[in-house]
Design a protein around this motif. Structure first.
Motif, PDB file in Angstrom:
ATOM      1  N   UNK A   1      13.966  14.886  24.308  1.00  0.00           N
ATOM      2  CA  UNK A   1      14.358  15.822  23.275  1.00  0.00           C
ATOM      3  C   UNK A   1      15.336  15.320  22.248  1.00  0.00           C
ATOM      4  N   UNK A   2      16.139  14.598  22.597  1.00  0.00           N
ATOM      5  CA  UNK A   2      17.334  14.057  21.638  1.00  0.00           C
ATOM      6  C   UNK A   2      16.639  13.212  20.587  1.00  0.00           C
ATOM      7  N   UNK A   3      15.564  12.213  21.182  1.00  0.00           N
ATOM      8  CA  UNK A   3      15.087  11.350  20.014  1.00  0.00           C
ATOM      9  C   UNK A   3      14.137  11.901  19.206  1.00  0.00           C
ATOM     10  N   UNK A   4      13.657  12.989  19.773  1.00  0.00           N
ATOM     11  CA  UNK A   4      12.793  13.799  18.687  1.00  0.00           C
ATOM     12  C   UNK A   4      13.452  14.307  17.463  1.00  0.00           C
ATOM     13  N   UNK A   5      14.726  14.827  17.908  1.00  0.00           N
ATOM     14  CA  UNK A   5      15.603  15.374  16.778  1.00  0.00           C
ATOM     15  C   UNK A   5      16.286  14.378  15.949  1.00  0.00           C
ATOM     16  N   UNK A   6      16.593  13.152  16.573  1.00  0.00           N
ATOM     17  CA  UNK A   6      17.238  11.983  15.788  1.00  0.00           C
ATOM     18  C   UNK A   6      16.126  11.441  14.860  1.00  0.00           C
ATOM     19  N   UNK A   7      14.885  11.514  15.197  1.00  0.00           N
ATOM     20  CA  UNK A   7      13.705  10.809  14.349  1.00  0.00           C
ATOM     21  C   UNK A   7      13.752  11.831  13.311  1.00  0.00           C
ATOM     22  N   UNK A   8      13.623  12.846  13.454  1.00  0.00           N
ATOM     23  CA  UNK A   8      13.421  13.676  12.225  1.00  0.00           C
ATOM     24  C   UNK A   8      14.496  13.821  11.391  1.00  0.00           C
ATOM     25  N   UNK A   9      15.820  13.647  11.908  1.00  0.00           N
ATOM     26  CA  UNK A   9      16.675  13.583  11.050  1.00  0.00           C
ATOM     27  C   UNK A   9      16.982  12.284  10.251  1.00  0.00           C
ATOM     28  N   UNK A  10      16.558  11.046  10.890  1.00  0.00           N
ATOM     29  CA  UNK A  10      16.366   9.821  10.594  1.00  0.00           C
ATOM     30  C   UNK A  10      15.607   9.788   9.211  1.00  0.00           C
ATOM     31  N   UNK A  11      14.170  10.203   9.775  1.00  0.00           N
ATOM     32  CA  UNK A  11      13.476  10.116   8.520  1.00  0.00           C
ATOM     33  C   UNK A  11      13.910  10.989   7.249  1.00  0.00           C
ATOM     34  N   UNK A  12      14.376  12.215   7.373  1.00  0.00           N
ATOM     35  CA  UNK A  12      14.632  12.896   6.031  1.00  0.00           C
ATOM     36  C   UNK A  12      16.108  12.634   5.517  1.00  0.00           C
ATOM     37  N   UNK A  13      16.882  12.076   6.248  1.00  0.00           N
ATOM     38  CA  UNK A  13      18.216  11.908   5.709  1.00  0.00           C
ATOM     39  C   UNK A  13      18.560  10.394   5.429  1.00  0.00           C
ATOM     40  N   UNK A  14      17.718   9.654   6.026  1.00  0.00           N
ATOM     41  CA  UNK A  14      17.991   8.074   5.647  1.00  0.00           C
ATOM     42  C   UNK A  14      16.811   7.572   5.083  1.00  0.00           C
ATOM     43  N   UNK A  15      15.434   7.726   5.539  1.00  0.00           N
ATOM     44  CA  UNK A  15      14.393   6.996   4.986  1.00  0.00           C
ATOM     45  C   UNK A  15      13.954   7.511   3.611  1.00  0.00           C
ATOM     46  N   UNK A  16      13.925   8.972   3.433  1.00  0.00           N
ATOM     47  CA  UNK A  16      13.543   9.526   2.243  1.00  0.00           C
ATOM     48  C   UNK A  16      14.642   9.536   1.150  1.00  0.00           C
TER      49      UNK A  16
ATOM     50  N   UNK B   1      13.946   5.920  -0.071  1.00  0.00           N
ATOM     51  CA  UNK B   1      12.552   5.752  -0.548  1.00  0.00           C
ATOM     52  C   UNK B   1      12.500   5.930  -2.202  1.00  0.00           C
ATOM     53  N   UNK B   2      13.544   6.055  -2.867  1.00  0.00           N
ATOM     54  CA  UNK B   2      13.490   6.087  -4.212  1.00  0.00           C
ATOM     55  C   UNK B   2      13.254   4.816  -4.921  1.00  0.00           C
ATOM     56  N   UNK B   3      13.786   3.762  -4.224  1.00  0.00           N
ATOM     57  CA  UNK B   3      13.768   2.400  -4.313  1.00  0.00           C
ATOM     58  C   UNK B   3      12.609   1.479  -3.798  1.00  0.00           C
ATOM     59  N   UNK B   4      12.141   0.800  -4.911  1.00  0.00           N
ATOM     60  CA  UNK B   4      10.773   0.108  -4.613  1.00  0.00           C
ATOM     61  C   UNK B   4      11.377  -0.858  -3.653  1.00  0.00           C
TER      62      UNK B   4
ATOM     63  N   UNK C   1       0.817  -1.262  -0.008  1.00  0.00           N
ATOM     64  CA  UNK C   1      -0.123  -0.090  -0.060  1.00  0.00           C
ATOM     65  C   UNK C   1       1.006   1.293  -0.207  1.00  0.00           C
ATOM     66  N   UNK C   2       2.007   1.348   0.140  1.00  0.00           N
ATOM     67  CA  UNK C   2       3.113   2.205   0.416  1.00  0.00           C
ATOM     68  C   UNK C   2       2.874   3.077  -1.324  1.00  0.00           C
ATOM     69  N   UNK C   3       2.980   4.273  -1.090  1.00  0.00           N
ATOM     70  CA  UNK C   3       3.122   5.269  -2.094  1.00  0.00           C
ATOM     71  C   UNK C   3       4.653   5.107  -2.594  1.00  0.00           C
ATOM     72  N   UNK C   4       4.772   5.671  -3.893  1.00  0.00           N
ATOM     73  CA  UNK C   4       6.147   5.662  -4.414  1.00  0.00           C
ATOM     74  C   UNK C   4       7.048   6.823  -4.443  1.00  0.00           C
ATOM     75  N   UNK C   5       6.195   7.990  -4.010  1.00  0.00           N
ATOM     76  CA  UNK C   5       7.040   9.163  -3.988  1.00  0.00           C
ATOM     77  C   UNK C   5       7.510   9.296  -2.685  1.00  0.00           C
ATOM     78  N   UNK C   6       8.735   9.620  -2.508  1.00  0.00           N
ATOM     79  CA  UNK C   6       9.766   9.594  -1.227  1.00  0.00           C
ATOM     80  C   UNK C   6       8.774  10.433  -0.120  1.00  0.00           C
ATOM     81  N   UNK C   7       8.494  11.547  -0.149  1.00  0.00           N
ATOM     82  CA  UNK C   7       7.785  12.327   0.928  1.00  0.00           C
ATOM     83  C   UNK C   7       6.550  11.431   1.084  1.00  0.00           C
ATOM     84  N   UNK C   8       5.773  11.261   0.027  1.00  0.00           N
ATOM     85  CA  UNK C   8       4.478  10.542   0.479  1.00  0.00           C
ATOM     86  C   UNK C   8       4.572   9.278   1.187  1.00  0.00           C
TER      87      UNK C   8
END
Length: 314
Positions: free
Chosen positions: A259-274, A277-280, A83-90
Motif C-alpha cells: 500500500x505504501x509504495x503505491x502511494x509513494x509512486x503516485x506522489x513521486x510521479x506527480x510531485x517529482x517527475x512531472x 519534465x519541463x526540462x529536456x 522518443x519521449x514526449x515533451x509535454x510533462x503529463x504525456x
C-alpha cells in the motif's frame, strides 16, 4: 603506495572492467563486488580507520563507476531516450507505458515461481538478494534529496519519514525488513558472500545515482520505477509467505509496502517527475534512470528464474 604500484593497480582495474564488458562472468562479479565494497566505505559507519578519504580509492571508484554506467548505457535500445514526449503529463504516460511494455513488467519470477513454487529456502535466498536495495532504501532517499527544494524535496522527505516509521522506531522499514533475516537466521557475514553479480549491480546502481548531484534525475527515474513495480511484486511474495506458513513477523515489511509504495509512486510521479519534465535535460536523464532500472531488474530476475519443471509436483 608508490606511483608504479598505483599504475599497476589502475591497469588491473581497467583490465577487470574490460573483461566484464566483454562478457566475462567472473570479471563482472569481481567488478561489482569491488564497487560494493568501496561504496561501503561511505555508506556504513566504520569501526576503525578506513580508506574513505583516499584519493587513490576514489580514482579506482571512478573507473568502476564509469565502466558500470557505460555498460548500462550500452544496453539501451538505440533512440530509446529520443522518443519521449515533451509535454510533462504525456511524458509521464510514456514512462509508464515503456515500463508496461518492458519484459520485466509482471516478470514470471514473481507471478509464477515466487507465488506458486518457491520453497522457504528460495524465499531466504530472495531476501538476501533484495537486501542491497530494500535494506537501505531510507539511506538512498536521504542521499538523493540533498540540494533539492520545493515539492520535490517535500515528496522525498515524506517518503523518507514513512521509511522512518513516522517516528516510531519499531516501525522503521529497515528494522521491519531485518525481521526477515531473523526468521531465516541470516547472519550479516552471510549476506555479501551470497550476493550474485546482478544483485550487487542493483545495489551499486542505486548508490551511484543517489550519491552524485549531476545524476539526481537518473535517481528520480530509478527509485520511482523501483517503487512503482514493488506493490504488484510484493503481493506474490506475501502469497508465497502465507502459502508456506512462515512467521507473520517476517512479512510485515512486504505487506506494508504493497500500500505504501503505491502511494509513494503516485506522489513521486506527480510531485517529482512531472515538474521536472519541463526540462529536456531532465526528461532524458529521468528516462535513462528508469531504463537502467528496468533493464538491470530484468537481468537480475532472469538470473533468479529457475526451471519451473523441476519445482512442479509429479
Amino acid at each position: 603506495m608508490t606511483i608504479a604500484e598505483r599504475a599497476v593497480l589502475r591497469a588491473a582495474v581497467s583490465d577487470l572492467n574490460a573483461r566484464s564488458a566483454a562478457g566475462d562472468p567472473a570479471a563482472f562479479y569481481g567488478q561489482q563486488l569491488l564497487l560494493s565494497r568501496i561504496y561501503a566505505l561511505s555508506t556504513q559507519l566504520p569501526e576503525g580507520p578506513t580508506a574513505e578519504g583516499s584519493t587513490f580509492v576514489h580514482e579506482v571508484l571512478r573507473l568502476l563507476e564509469q565502466a558500470t554506467a557505460a555498460a548500462e548505457d550500452a544496453a539501451l535500445e538505440p533512440g530509446a531516450l529520443d522518443a519521449a514526449p515533451t509535454e510533462p503529463s504525456a511524458y509521464l504516460s510514456w514512462l509508464k507505458k515503456s515500463a508496461r511494455e518492458h519484459r520485466v513488467y509482471k516478470h514470471p519470477y514473481y507471478r509464477e515461481f515466487i507465488r506458486d513454487h518457491a520453497t522457504a529456502d528460495d524465499l531466504r535466498n530472495y531476501v538476501i538478494q533484495e537486501s542491497v536495495v530494500d535494506g537501505r532504501f531510507d539511506d538512498l532517499l536521504a542521499t538523493m534529496q540533498v540540494g533539492t527544494s520545493g515539492d520535490a524535496k517535500m515528496e522525498i522527505a515524506e517518503n523518507f519519514w514513512d521509511e522512518m516509521g513516522n517516528g516510531d522506531p519499531s516501525q522503521v522499514h529497515t528494522h521491519l525488513f531485518n525481521q526477515i533475516f531473523r526468521v531465516f537466521d541470516i547472519p550479516a557475514q552471510e549476506l555479501e558472500r551470497s550476493l550474485t553479480a546482478n544483485a550487487l549491480l542493483s545495489g551499486n546502481l542505486a548508490v551511484l545515482l543517489c550519491r552524485y548531484r549531476h545524476l539526481y534525475p537518473e535517481a528520480v527515474g530509478f527509485l520511482g520505477m523501483t517503487e512503482w513495480l514493488a506493490p504488484e511484486r510484493f503481493v506474490h511474495v506475501v502469497h508465497a509467505w502465507e502459502r508456506l506458513g512462515l512467521p507473520d513477523v517476517g512479512i510485515v515489511y512486504h505487506k506494508l509496502h504493497i500500500t505504501v509504495d503505491s502511494r509513494h509512486a503516485a506522489g513521486w510521479f506527480h510531485n517529482v517527475v512531472v515538474p521536472a519534465a519541463t526540462s529536456e535535460r531532465m526528461r532524458r536523464a529521468i528516462a535513462r534512470g528508469t531504463l537502467w532500472r528496468l533493464n538491470s531488474s530484468a537481468r537480475y530476475l532472469d538470473e533468479r528464474m529457475p526451471d519451473l519443471a523441476t519445482h512442479r509436483p509429479v
